[in-house]
Motif scaffolding. Structure first.
Motif, PDB file in Angstrom:
ATOM      1  N   ASP A  65       0.827  -1.207   0.000  1.00  9.11           N
ATOM      2  CA  ASP A  65       0.000   0.000   0.000  1.00  9.11           C
ATOM      3  C   ASP A  65       0.861   1.257   0.000  1.00  9.11           C
ATOM      4  O   ASP A  65       0.565   2.225  -0.705  1.00  9.11           O
ATOM      5  CB  ASP A  65      -0.940   0.009   1.214  1.00  9.11           C
ATOM      6  N   GLN A  66       1.927   1.250   0.799  1.00  7.44           N
ATOM      7  CA  GLN A  66       2.824   2.410   0.842  1.00  7.44           C
ATOM      8  C   GLN A  66       3.498   2.624  -0.506  1.00  7.44           C
ATOM      9  O   GLN A  66       3.654   3.765  -0.954  1.00  7.44           O
ATOM     10  CB  GLN A  66       3.876   2.243   1.935  1.00  7.44           C
ATOM     11  N   ILE A  67       3.870   1.547  -1.170  1.00  8.24           N
ATOM     12  CA  ILE A  67       4.488   1.667  -2.495  1.00  8.24           C
ATOM     13  C   ILE A  67       3.493   2.268  -3.481  1.00  8.24           C
ATOM     14  O   ILE A  67       3.847   3.145  -4.279  1.00  8.24           O
ATOM     15  CB  ILE A  67       5.014   0.301  -2.982  1.00  8.24           C
ATOM     16  N   ARG A  68       2.232   1.830  -3.409  1.00  8.66           N
ATOM     17  CA  ARG A  68       1.208   2.395  -4.297  1.00  8.66           C
ATOM     18  C   ARG A  68       1.031   3.891  -4.046  1.00  8.66           C
ATOM     19  O   ARG A  68       0.919   4.678  -4.987  1.00  8.66           O
ATOM     20  CB  ARG A  68      -0.128   1.682  -4.094  1.00  8.66           C
ATOM     21  N   VAL A  69       0.990   4.277  -2.753  1.00  9.61           N
ATOM     22  CA  VAL A  69       0.841   5.691  -2.409  1.00  9.61           C
ATOM     23  C   VAL A  69       2.037   6.490  -2.919  1.00  9.61           C
ATOM     24  O   VAL A  69       1.883   7.580  -3.489  1.00  9.61           O
ATOM     25  CB  VAL A  69       0.665   5.862  -0.880  1.00  9.61           C
ATOM     26  N   LEU A  70       3.249   5.943  -2.718  1.00 10.57           N
ATOM     27  CA  LEU A  70       4.453   6.625  -3.204  1.00 10.57           C
ATOM     28  C   LEU A  70       4.455   6.751  -4.726  1.00 10.57           C
ATOM     29  O   LEU A  70       4.839   7.793  -5.259  1.00 10.57           O
ATOM     30  CB  LEU A  70       5.715   5.895  -2.727  1.00 10.57           C
ATOM     31  N   GLU A  71       4.031   5.699  -5.406  1.00 15.63           N
ATOM     32  CA  GLU A  71       3.952   5.773  -6.877  1.00 15.63           C
ATOM     33  C   GLU A  71       2.972   6.851  -7.312  1.00 15.63           C
ATOM     34  O   GLU A  71       3.261   7.626  -8.230  1.00 15.63           O
ATOM     35  CB  GLU A  71       3.522   4.422  -7.450  1.00 15.63           C
ATOM     36  N   ALA A  72       1.823   6.918  -6.642  1.00 18.37           N
ATOM     37  CA  ALA A  72       0.833   7.947  -6.989  1.00 18.37           C
ATOM     38  C   ALA A  72       1.401   9.334  -6.713  1.00 18.37           C
ATOM     39  O   ALA A  72       1.236  10.255  -7.535  1.00 18.37           O
ATOM     40  CB  ALA A  72      -0.457   7.725  -6.200  1.00 18.37           C
ATOM     41  N   ASP A  73       2.083   9.502  -5.559  1.00 19.78           N
ATOM     42  CA  ASP A  73       2.700  10.795  -5.240  1.00 19.78           C
ATOM     43  C   ASP A  73       3.762  11.164  -6.267  1.00 19.78           C
ATOM     44  O   ASP A  73       3.845  12.321  -6.692  1.00 19.78           O
ATOM     45  CB  ASP A  73       3.328  10.762  -3.841  1.00 19.78           C
ATOM     46  N   MET A  74       4.581  10.186  -6.654  1.00 18.41           N
ATOM     47  CA  MET A  74       5.628  10.465  -7.637  1.00 18.41           C
ATOM     48  C   MET A  74       5.034  10.852  -8.985  1.00 18.41           C
ATOM     49  O   MET A  74       5.512  11.777  -9.639  1.00 18.41           O
ATOM     50  CB  MET A  74       6.559   9.262  -7.783  1.00 18.41           C
ATOM     51  N   LYS A  75       3.967  10.148  -9.391  1.00 17.42           N
ATOM     52  CA  LYS A  75       3.316  10.497 -10.654  1.00 17.42           C
ATOM     53  C   LYS A  75       2.767  11.921 -10.588  1.00 17.42           C
ATOM     54  O   LYS A  75       2.896  12.689 -11.540  1.00 17.42           O
ATOM     55  CB  LYS A  75       2.182   9.516 -10.958  1.00 17.42           C
ATOM     56  N   GLU A  76       2.157  12.254  -9.442  1.00 15.03           N
ATOM     57  CA  GLU A  76       1.603  13.590  -9.262  1.00 15.03           C
ATOM     58  C   GLU A  76       2.714  14.641  -9.296  1.00 15.03           C
ATOM     59  O   GLU A  76       2.571  15.687  -9.936  1.00 15.03           O
ATOM     60  CB  GLU A  76       0.855  13.638  -7.925  1.00 15.03           C
ATOM     61  N   GLN A  77       3.828  14.348  -8.606  1.00 13.96           N
ATOM     62  CA  GLN A  77       4.943  15.297  -8.589  1.00 13.96           C
ATOM     63  C   GLN A  77       5.562  15.438  -9.973  1.00 13.96           C
ATOM     64  O   GLN A  77       5.917  16.545 -10.393  1.00 13.96           O
ATOM     65  CB  GLN A  77       5.994  14.857  -7.578  1.00 13.96           C
ATOM     66  N   LEU A  78       5.706  14.323 -10.696  1.00  8.32           N
ATOM     67  CA  LEU A  78       6.249  14.398 -12.055  1.00  8.32           C
ATOM     68  C   LEU A  78       5.328  15.201 -12.972  1.00  8.32           C
ATOM     69  O   LEU A  78       5.794  15.989 -13.803  1.00  8.32           O
ATOM     70  CB  LEU A  78       6.463  12.987 -12.614  1.00  8.32           C
TER      71      LEU A  78
END
Length: 196
Positions: A65-78
């Motif tokens: 779940d944390q990896i999914r959240v981090l991926e979503a955050d990274m996509k948003e930041q990118l």
């Protein structure tokens, strides 16, 4: 009269047979106790490893779940970095200098608006110091409704851009609000207007 003499060693054979039976029972009891202990150990270790497995599965689910959240955050930041790049490097981007009024004369910011890509950002360069019980809060009037953009803080990175919601003929405001922010802007405490 008809009695016969018992064969030689019969008594010893019977005694030996009895002893063997008793020894066999003792051996059986030892094996039974050893098998019971082994079963208890096996059952305890099975329960322990099952609990460990459940715990590891829970941790694995949390990490996933944390990896999914981090991926979503990274996509948003990118996506945000890509949009900033577009806004800053596009010749159609308009640049607006924002200065504070009498209440915050040292306030300096630059608003970037790209009507083609429908993107807008602000770079707050300087915020004058306020008392501890007050803060700067940013607002945008988009399509007739006020949108809270959050509390502004002096940051070390003077090149950091903050996304603004885009709207045709939108107006942005920076106000002085009580510490922690407000749900609606205090019109009497507007220190800067941003028309884009």
């Amino acid at each position: 009269l008809y009695a016969r003499k018992a064969p030689e060693g019969l008594k010893n054979r019977i005694t030996l047979s009895i002893r063997n039976q008793q020894a066999g029972r003792k051996r059986f009891m030892r094996y039974a106790v050893a098998a019971s202990i082994a079963m208890l150990f096996f059952a305890a270790s099975s329960v322990f490893f099952w609990n460990q497995n459940q715990h590891l599965q829970q941790e694995n689910a949390m990490v996933t779940d944390q990896i999914r959240v981090l991926e979503a955050d990274m996509k948003e930041q990118l996506e945000d970095v890509r949009n900033q790049f577009i806004v800053l490097n596009n010749p159609g981007t308009r640049k607006y200098m924002v200065n504070g009024n009498k209440k915050a004369q040292d306030l300096k910011a630059i608003a970037y608006v790209n009507p083609i890509k429908k993107l807008s950002y602000i770079n707050v360069r300087n915020l004058p110091q306020l008392p501890e019980d007050q803060c700067y809060q940013m607002w945008a009037e988009v399509n007739g409704s006020m949108v809270n953009l959050g509390i502004l803080k002096n940051i070390e990175d003077k090149d950091k851009l903050m996304a603004l919601p885009y709207g045709e003929k939108a107006v942005g405001y920076i106000t002085i609000e009580p510490k922690g922010g407000n749900h609606a802007p205090s019109v009497q405490n507007i220190v800067a207007n941003i028309k884009y």
